[in-house]
Scaffold this active site. Structure first.
Site, short mmCIF file in Angstrom:
data_model
loop_
_atom_site.label_atom_id
_atom_site.label_comp_id
_atom_site.label_asym_id
_atom_site.label_seq_id
_atom_site.Cartn_x
_atom_site.Cartn_y
_atom_site.Cartn_z
N ASP A 8 27.34 46.24 62.06
CA ASP A 8 27.60 45.39 60.92
C ASP A 8 28.85 44.57 61.26
O ASP A 8 29.51 44.82 62.26
CB ASP A 8 27.81 46.28 59.69
CG ASP A 8 28.22 45.50 58.46
OD1 ASP A 8 27.57 44.49 58.15
OD2 ASP A 8 29.22 45.91 57.83
N ASP A 10 31.39 42.66 58.50
CA ASP A 10 32.50 42.81 57.56
C ASP A 10 32.85 44.29 57.36
O ASP A 10 31.99 45.12 57.09
CB ASP A 10 32.14 42.20 56.21
CG ASP A 10 32.15 40.68 56.25
OD1 ASP A 10 32.89 40.11 57.06
OD2 ASP A 10 31.41 40.07 55.45
N ASP A 166 29.73 50.23 57.70
CA ASP A 166 30.74 50.81 56.81
C ASP A 166 30.23 51.10 55.41
O ASP A 166 30.98 51.65 54.59
CB ASP A 166 31.92 49.85 56.68
CG ASP A 166 31.54 48.61 55.88
OD1 ASP A 166 31.89 48.52 54.69
OD2 ASP A 166 30.85 47.75 56.43
#
Length: 217
Positions: A8, A10, A166
């Site tokens: 991922d 961000d 995250d």
């Protein structure tokens, strides 16, 4: 055996939270809606823009979601780049993974052209073989469409590709695509929030990824 790692973006490779907060609140204001706190907005990073609007306001109307998305993107084109920073350990980690023979990719709800610009300025664009952004698929995480497209472009089976993210939507997308998953704790999500999904291991940040791969099995 893991042949490729997809990350991922961000809160996994970069912190764009100041820009996201600014753009979300600009978009909300343009719709005559009250601002959201930074903490609430942080918890939505990783979601699609329509899902962000719904999470913050309860509004699911497609026309309003389209207007919110349009205003967010317009403001992000002005400010997001300057308000996004790669984490300081990312460059060293990426180069270590490549030196170990890993193929790398990114699957994110963030627009690909933003990711590519940030990576290029960090000298890392050439290290990622595939980048799938929000404009590349019609269904966003937790839908597995982005991950499945990445697998197709890598020409690898799901069992040989690790996804690192995250947010629980990353874990759900990985599960639905059949990819093993590692969670990093650099975002707003804590360990218990991943309970519904299979997680191979939790990392304080991606700098621990090379050592964790040695124990992957």
């Amino acid at each position: 055996m893991v042949q490729a790692i997809i990350c991922d973006f961000d809160f996994t490779l970069a912190d764009s939270s100041p820009g996201v907060v600014a753009c979300v609140n600009e978009a909300l204001a343009s719709l005559g809606l009250p601002p959201a706190s930074a903490e609430r907005i942080h918890a939505t990073i990783g979601l699609s823009l329509p899902h962000t609007l719904q999470a913050l306001t309860g509004i699911a109307d497609p026309a309003i979601a389209t207007a919110f998305t349009r205003r967010f993107v317009a403001h992000a084109d002005q400010v997001m780049h300057g308000l996004t920073l790669l984490y300081p350990w990312v460059a060293e980690t990426v180069l270590a993974l490549r030196a170990a023979g890993q193929r790398l990719g990114i699957v994110s709800s963030k627009y690909r052209y933003r990711i590519e610009r940030i990576l290029a300025e960090g000298g890392l664009a050439s290290q990622f073989e595939v980048i799938i952004g929000g404009e590349d698929v019609s269904q966003h995480k937790p839908d597995p469409a982005g991950l499945l497209l990445a697998l197709q472009r890598l020409n690898l089976p799901a069992s040989e590709v690790l996804y690192v993210g995250d947010h629980p939507v990353d874990a759900e997308a990985a599960s639905r695509a059949g990819l093993p998953f590692m969670a990093v704790l650099t975002g707003a999500s804590d360990v218990p929030s991943f309970t519904p999904y299979p997680v191979h291991s939790f990392l304080a940040n991606v700098s621990h990824l090379p050592s964790q791969l040695q124990m992957f099995g």
